[in-house]
Design an enzyme around this catalytic site. Structure first.
Site, PDB file in Angstrom:
ATOM      1  N   ARG A 117     -14.800 -26.157 -46.853  1.00  0.00           N
ATOM      2  CA  ARG A 117     -15.442 -27.058 -47.668  1.00  0.00           C
ATOM      3  C   ARG A 117     -15.146 -28.550 -47.479  1.00  0.00           C
ATOM      4  O   ARG A 117     -14.216 -28.655 -47.200  1.00  0.00           O
ATOM      5  CB  ARG A 117     -14.978 -26.351 -49.196  1.00  0.00           C
ATOM      6  N   HIS A 118     -16.312 -29.290 -48.034  1.00  0.00           N
ATOM      7  CA  HIS A 118     -16.009 -30.586 -47.855  1.00  0.00           C
ATOM      8  C   HIS A 118     -15.270 -30.909 -48.894  1.00  0.00           C
ATOM      9  O   HIS A 118     -15.389 -30.458 -50.070  1.00  0.00           O
ATOM     10  CB  HIS A 118     -17.439 -31.250 -47.900  1.00  0.00           C
ATOM     11  N   PRO A 119     -14.419 -32.077 -48.731  1.00  0.00           N
ATOM     12  CA  PRO A 119     -13.301 -32.203 -49.869  1.00  0.00           C
ATOM     13  C   PRO A 119     -13.883 -33.120 -51.041  1.00  0.00           C
ATOM     14  O   PRO A 119     -13.241 -32.787 -52.170  1.00  0.00           O
ATOM     15  CB  PRO A 119     -12.271 -33.190 -49.118  1.00  0.00           C
ATOM     16  N   PHE A 141     -21.060 -27.591 -50.397  1.00  0.00           N
ATOM     17  CA  PHE A 141     -21.201 -28.136 -48.932  1.00  0.00           C
ATOM     18  C   PHE A 141     -19.873 -27.095 -48.321  1.00  0.00           C
ATOM     19  O   PHE A 141     -18.819 -27.613 -48.137  1.00  0.00           O
ATOM     20  CB  PHE A 141     -20.608 -29.742 -49.113  1.00  0.00           C
TER      21      PHE A 141
END
Lengths: 384, 384
Positions: free
Chosen positions: A227-229, A234
């Site tokens: 996962r994008h932070p 995303f």
């Protein structure tokens, strides 16, 4: 048109990965790269698996298009040959532990005095300065120490390394950049420069967002799996037959995604902004997967693409090797060896007037180009 | 000495990460980089968190040392200014979706005809050719599709992304390399070139070993957590107070490790060769950890370093920011904003004669350099 570095000769003392990757980039851009290898064994990676018909596929892919001469730099006779090569080279590259070249009488200060136009590039684990300059290093040591591993992996589990050897490769990319900047400068000044790239520095230099965040908040980020932070949604999602990626990077894309999946979430306060979506990301993932689990990956990837939402498959390397886009870009390349080929990545620097065949030139057998190189040294040169 | 690219002017139409990272490298090497931003909002990352005193720390770290002018490329008046900039620039860089610049009348063919010496660099998700050229893209889409995610993470669990945005950053590194090769070529030919780098190609190009292996065996490798796929012992180990790295890359280093840990394994047939150690890696890890669990990380790292065995801590980014080696290398850098600073990575390309202060120049406010740039355009130039 000729290749952009067609007039450049690189004397390549490098071995294993960071240095050879830098000189591969220069060779792919047209430079003549002469590998100077130790007699008998040569570059360590000549013995790295997979070995096919006595040659390493690993060595072949990174050293395609280079030539080889075996020289013992401690032998006075071979040093005469090496000196003649130095007089003709534009760039020397090495990735020994700092100090090794000095002990051979081939350090930057000595060479710069004797060959003022020679550019000297060095790649090492920790660099030529600093308290840890002399420590031995491998890729994972710098991925771990710079902080890359601390943000790679799953939350709550042990950190993992990036599967690609980015400790070495990023250093090679920075080194090639430094060498070409020095080439540009030399055209004006006539003088070479010393370029010193550390694998540790290179890893720290790719952490941009995470450094800015840690600096402002005082709190170091952890790993986020796939996962994008700080952007939601995303990440990876399950379709009926496995995982794929949705990267809806802003409100407009999230709105399109909701429309496509028939999810009434656009005005839900839990999901109305990216900040809200980040807070409720686990719930949002379940709501999206409740829909995506109903159809296979290919269905969703095609549908999302039609809607203009960034998406794609998670491919194995075998799958990537048959990807039509990578094939169209000449990235699925081969390096010949005898009557068979090794598989390699093509040159990602596409340039007008630069030949871009996916069939690369072969890698040299150890010392294979000795006669040709010695003959070239006998030929008249224009002052070089 | 001046910086190597001190005579180079870059017209920078890029936004977010891949393009700005490339022009950051050029700026760090001394180029004058003029960001041409859309009026009102500018580069998207000006709004990315963390925001401090109204400015994005993320934007500041990647855009340090650049200048900014806001121009609407669809406005005839602003196009006059932009044309004047084109006439003075050495390099144009953009990372729009392929086709956007053509629709503005600013594609490579048009610009090359009007400004033959101009070098044109483009970064995009999938490149300017191929069936998927027009698809939208983000970092994770290419990490997933090229195969990087398939070898990152833990065996038996879902794949993860590399925590650093290597999809963008590696493309930026390749693009900067291509631009500087074109600069070298232009000194000889007087002509610019078109450089086209795809994020997807860049990710595939860092997979070297995994591609060679898949090509030979037909079997795509999977993720290996923190373990090197073909060298043992080369992974993380538990000490009394947490994990650290041991990278004993060959038999000699393994022998030293056995001596240090007082483990009688050197002649044990299960561990006598790297191939045997790879087969029995899980057992070997337990035998090593039975010893390393008895002392803290600092003890083992010091002891292994004394023995010449590659080792190191797994640092958080907060820990890396206080690492004495990174400090000594000027990698722990700051970018000023008013009376405070943002934290950033320094320039990993160390070069003789290149200033290397850890205190970087500020990033520009939107349109902050309009007056200075317009005045510069009025000054006489040597044919540029």
């Amino acid at each position: 048109m000729t290749a952009p570095l067609a007039d450049i000769t690189v004397l390549d003392l490098t071995h294993v990965l960071a240095g050879p990757y830098a000189t591969m980039i220069l060779a792919d851009l047209g430079a003549r790269v002469i590998k100077v290898e130790r007699p008998g064994l040569g570059d360590d990676t000549r013995a790295f698996p997979p070995i096919v018909d006595g040659q390493s596929a690993y060595f072949a892919t990174i050293n395609r298009g280079k030539s080889s001469i075996a020289l013992d730099l401690k032998s006075p006779e071979d040093r005469v040959t090496f000196d003649a090569l130095l007089a003709r080279a534009d760039i020397l590259v090495e990735n020994y532990r700092p100090g090794v070249m000095d002990r051979l009488g081939l350090g930057w200060d000595t060479l710069h005095a004797r060959f003022p136009a020679l550019i000297y590039g060095a790649s090492s684990g920790f660099g030529h300065t600093g308290p840890d300059s002399q420590h031995p290093c491998y890729d994972m040591v710098v991925q771990a120490r710079a902080g890359v591993m601390s943000i790679t992996g799953e939350d709550g589990r042990e950190p993992v390394r990036a599967g690609a050897s980015i400790g070495d490769i990023v250093a090679g990319l920075f080194l090639a950049n430094g060498l070409m900047a020095a080439l540009h400068d030399r055209a004006r000044t006539g003088l070479g420069r010393f370029v010193d790239v550390a694998m540790l520095d290179g890893q720290y230099a790719i952490l941009e967002h995470a450094i800015a965040l840690t600096g402002e908040t005082g709190i170091a980020p952890g790993p986020n799996g796939a996962r994008h932070p700080s952007i939601t949604p995303f990440e990876t999602f399950h379709a009926r037959d496995g995982l794929f990626v949705i990267a809806a990077g802003n409100d407009a894309l999230f709105g399109k995604l909701c429309d496509l999946l028939d999810l009434p979430l656009k005005t839900d306060p839990r999901f109305a902004s990216n900040a809200a979506r980040c807070t409720h990301h686990a719930l949002l993932k379940r709501l999206i997967e409740a829909v995506t689990l109903g159809q296979p990956k290919a269905h969703w990837i095609a549908a999302l693409r039609s809607a203009g939402i960034p998406t794609g498959p998670i491919q194995t390397i075998a799958e990537a090797m048959t990807d039509p886009q990578l094939i169209a870009r000449n990235m699925i390349a081969t390096v010949p060896q005898g009557d068979r080929v090794h598989h390699a990545a093509g040159n990602p620097i596409k340039m007008s007037g630069l030949e871009d065949s996916p069939e690369k030139r072969p890698a040299p057998l150890l010392d294979a180009d000795r006669a040709a190189i010695l003959q070239w040294l006998e030929e008249p040169s224009d002052g070089k």
